[in-house]
Scaffold this motif. Structure first.
Motif, PDB file in Angstrom:
ATOM      1  N   UNK A   1      41.273  12.794  45.837  1.00  0.00           N
ATOM      2  CA  UNK A   1      40.162  11.825  45.860  1.00  0.00           C
ATOM      3  C   UNK A   1      39.217  12.078  44.695  1.00  0.00           C
ATOM      4  N   UNK A   2      38.846  13.333  44.491  1.00  0.00           N
ATOM      5  CA  UNK A   2      37.911  13.676  43.413  1.00  0.00           C
ATOM      6  C   UNK A   2      38.505  13.348  42.050  1.00  0.00           C
ATOM      7  N   UNK A   3      39.794  13.639  41.862  1.00  0.00           N
ATOM      8  CA  UNK A   3      40.459  13.330  40.587  1.00  0.00           C
ATOM      9  C   UNK A   3      40.467  11.830  40.331  1.00  0.00           C
ATOM     10  N   UNK A   4      40.700  11.045  41.384  1.00  0.00           N
ATOM     11  CA  UNK A   4      40.689   9.585  41.254  1.00  0.00           C
ATOM     12  C   UNK A   4      39.312   9.081  40.830  1.00  0.00           C
ATOM     13  N   UNK A   5      38.265   9.617  41.457  1.00  0.00           N
ATOM     14  CA  UNK A   5      36.898   9.221  41.119  1.00  0.00           C
ATOM     15  C   UNK A   5      36.575   9.583  39.669  1.00  0.00           C
ATOM     16  N   UNK A   6      36.894  10.813  39.282  1.00  0.00           N
ATOM     17  CA  UNK A   6      36.574  11.271  37.923  1.00  0.00           C
ATOM     18  C   UNK A   6      37.391  10.534  36.866  1.00  0.00           C
ATOM     19  N   UNK A   7      38.509   9.930  37.290  1.00  0.00           N
ATOM     20  CA  UNK A   7      39.310   9.106  36.374  1.00  0.00           C
ATOM     21  C   UNK A   7      38.756   7.682  36.283  1.00  0.00           C
ATOM     22  N   UNK A   8      37.693   7.392  37.048  1.00  0.00           N
ATOM     23  CA  UNK A   8      37.056   6.077  36.976  1.00  0.00           C
ATOM     24  C   UNK A   8      37.652   5.044  37.895  1.00  0.00           C
ATOM     25  N   UNK A   9      38.385   5.460  38.927  1.00  0.00           N
ATOM     26  CA  UNK A   9      39.031   4.518  39.841  1.00  0.00           C
ATOM     27  C   UNK A   9      38.198   4.307  41.098  1.00  0.00           C
ATOM     28  N   UNK A  10      37.984   3.033  41.474  1.00  0.00           N
ATOM     29  CA  UNK A  10      37.453   2.749  42.813  1.00  0.00           C
ATOM     30  C   UNK A  10      38.465   3.296  43.807  1.00  0.00           C
ATOM     31  N   UNK A  11      37.968   3.972  44.843  1.00  0.00           N
ATOM     32  CA  UNK A  11      38.868   4.729  45.712  1.00  0.00           C
ATOM     33  C   UNK A  11      38.550   4.503  47.185  1.00  0.00           C
ATOM     34  N   UNK A  12      39.592   4.277  47.973  1.00  0.00           N
ATOM     35  CA  UNK A  12      39.482   4.258  49.429  1.00  0.00           C
ATOM     36  C   UNK A  12      40.182   5.512  49.931  1.00  0.00           C
ATOM     37  N   UNK A  13      39.405   6.405  50.575  1.00  0.00           N
ATOM     38  CA  UNK A  13      39.954   7.673  51.050  1.00  0.00           C
ATOM     39  C   UNK A  13      39.955   7.702  52.567  1.00  0.00           C
TER      40      UNK A  13
END
Length: 502
Positions: A23-35
């Motif tokens: 989840x954190x990697x997705x956020x730091x990559x700039x992706x809107x994320x549903x966890x």
């Protein structure tokens, strides 16, 4: 810098829990994320961690004041001073000071109700929002177990804030709920990170008893035998207090009741006593558990039937966060479903209440225009609960500019009818789970459309032959020998023995 290095530096952990790093990697990559991460996997770290990497403010929408306050205090205890909760706990002077210095804060917690105030949105528009977080995101979907109408406006508010990078978090979500969250927030390209709802170290055990008195006696017996600490959940404050008194009267000394009727200081004190081992058992309503970071809870007992599988999983998920065997015990007696059915009805405004309210509005159309000014009068005279009134208020705010009282009443009535139907369906599904004679874990996985996994049957559920003896204290009578290390070794031995016998 590696994520693990930052994790150790700011949070003191060597490794991430399942799903956190993704989840954190997705956020730091700039992706809107549903966890979608189960209770006990540390969802709060997923938005706390990026705050030490991203510039700008982290806005966290949270539906519960108590949860919000717990998260604020947790961050402060870690040494993070740039955190604030915009809620009713602030005095008018404190609120004024916070709003004047909002840019100084890194983590800003806010309720969805307060987020609906235009002045508040304008203040947030002045910030540089690096991450927009929706905690308990299942509240967005009307198919979610705790749908809140004010959550349905978050997508509109997100747009007004310039569609910042977004993280939606929840512990459980069916396919329909996931689709609703993505659509409502208008997430065009979203990374969905989903962990299984299964917690294999938590065993399910359902016991059918004749009536309430027999349940009370069984709780005393269980608490006297099971390894502590543990939580016993009730659907009413009175029942929680009554059971706590009953246990104390029968020799269980380290027990307290916890519910939303206690003042803030009392709640904090009881939480801290439980966390630091001064209390063995908490008799609680669902108000207890969120934000309580205790890894070694060994049992969860449900005295009353929860209103749906989702909230049940959330509550039992507070056990066994250390990965060691724990047990979730569900005590059922005939017609137990009647209480949740009554509670479900009480959460929604009745047809009579709506008739009374809109009769008043039709008699004085100005009332419709200055509705907020007379809300206290309406609540008192119409017998509305806080939850009922919040539903009505949300619909009036949303529709009063575009429709008249008759149309609005029909919109609210349709909503109430649909919610009542969903709630009843959830309760009867809960009863079906209680009555099943097949694997309870597999039943839950099927409901969430997950693939069934091979599980250790001796630590699975009563239908698979698990034995409560494995969860009893091996030396309960000798109060001198409650060595946590010895007990941990014993639990690990259970796991090894069961694996060898497979």
């Amino acid at each position: 810098m590696e994520l693990e290095t930052l994790l150790k530096k700011h949070f003191g952990f060597d490794t991430f829990k399942n799903g956190q790093k993704e989840v954190i990697s997705s956020i730091l990559a700039g992706n809107d994320t549903l966890a979608i991460l189960p209770t006990g996997t540390g969802k709060s770290l997923c938005y706390q961690f990026p705050g030490y990497v991203l510039h700008g403010q982290i806005i966290i929408i949270s539906p519960l004041l108590s949860l919000m306050q717990d998260q604020v205090e947790q961050l402060m205890q870690m040494g993070e001073k740039r955190v604030v909760a915009l809620n009713s706990f602030l005095s008018s002077e404190e609120r004024k000071n916070v709003l004047q210095n909002l840019r100084k804060y890194k983590y800003i917690f806010i309720s969805p109700e307060m987020l609906g105030i235009d002045f508040m949105i304008r203040k947030l528009q002045e910030l540089s929002i690096s991450l927009f977080v929706i905690d308990e995101a299942h509240c967005i979907s009307q198919w979610g177990y705790d749908f809140r109408p004010d959550y349905s406006r978050i997508g509109y508010i997100r747009k007004r804030l310039g569609n910042p990078l977004t993280l939606a978090l929840t512990a459980t979500a069916t396919r329909k709920v996931k689709e609703d969250i993505v659509q409502s927030l208008n997430l065009q390209e979203v990374e969905i990170i989903e962990s299984t709802v299964d917690r294999p170290n938590i065993a399910y055990y359902v016991e059918k008893l004749a009536d309430i008195p027999e349940k009370q006696r069984r709780v005393l017996e269980l608490v006297s035998k099971l390894q502590t600490p543990g939580i016993i959940y009730f659907s009413s404050k009175k029942a929680a207090e009554k059971m706590a008194s009953y246990l104390v009267e029968n020799g269980v000394s380290k027990v307290m009741a916890y519910h939303g009727g206690l003042d803030h200081e009392q709640r904090i004190l009881i939480q801290q006593q439980f966390i630091y081992g001064q209390l063995d058992v908490i008799c609680a309503t669902s108000a207890f558990g969120m934000g309580v970071n205790k890894e070694n809870i060994r049992f969860i007992i449900h005295f009353h039937m929860p209103m749906q599988l989702e909230s049940y999983l959330q509550e039992i998920g507070r056990a066994g966060r250390d990965g060691l065997p724990s047990v979730a015990i569900f005590l059922y007696s005939p017609w137990d479903e009647q209480l949740p059915l009554q509670l479900a009805e009480g959460e929604l405004p009745s047809e009579q209440q709506l008739d009374w309210l809109f009769t008043r509005i039709r008699q004085d159309f100005n009332t419709y225009q200055d509705f907020s000014d007379k809300s206290h009068q309406f609540i008192e005279n119409g017998g509305f609960s806080e939850i009922q009134w919040r539903i009505i208020q949300t619909f009036i705010k949303q529709y009063k500019e575009v429709t008249g009282p008759e149309e609005l009443k029909e919109i609210i009535s349709d909503y109430v009818m649909e919610r009542r139907s969903i709630k009843k369906s959830n309760i009867y599904l809960m009863k079906k789970w209680v009555e099943t004679d097949t694997c309870r874990r597999e039943f839950i996985l099927n409901y969430f459309e997950e693939t069934s996994i091979q599980n250790n049957v001796k630590l699975c559920c009563d239908c698979c032959g698990m034995d409560l003896f494995n969860y009893q204290s091996f030396n309960k009578k000798d109060s001198k020998d409650k060595n946590p290390k010895k007990w941990k070794e014993y639990l690990e031995k259970i796991l090894i023995n069961c694996e060898m016998s497979e």
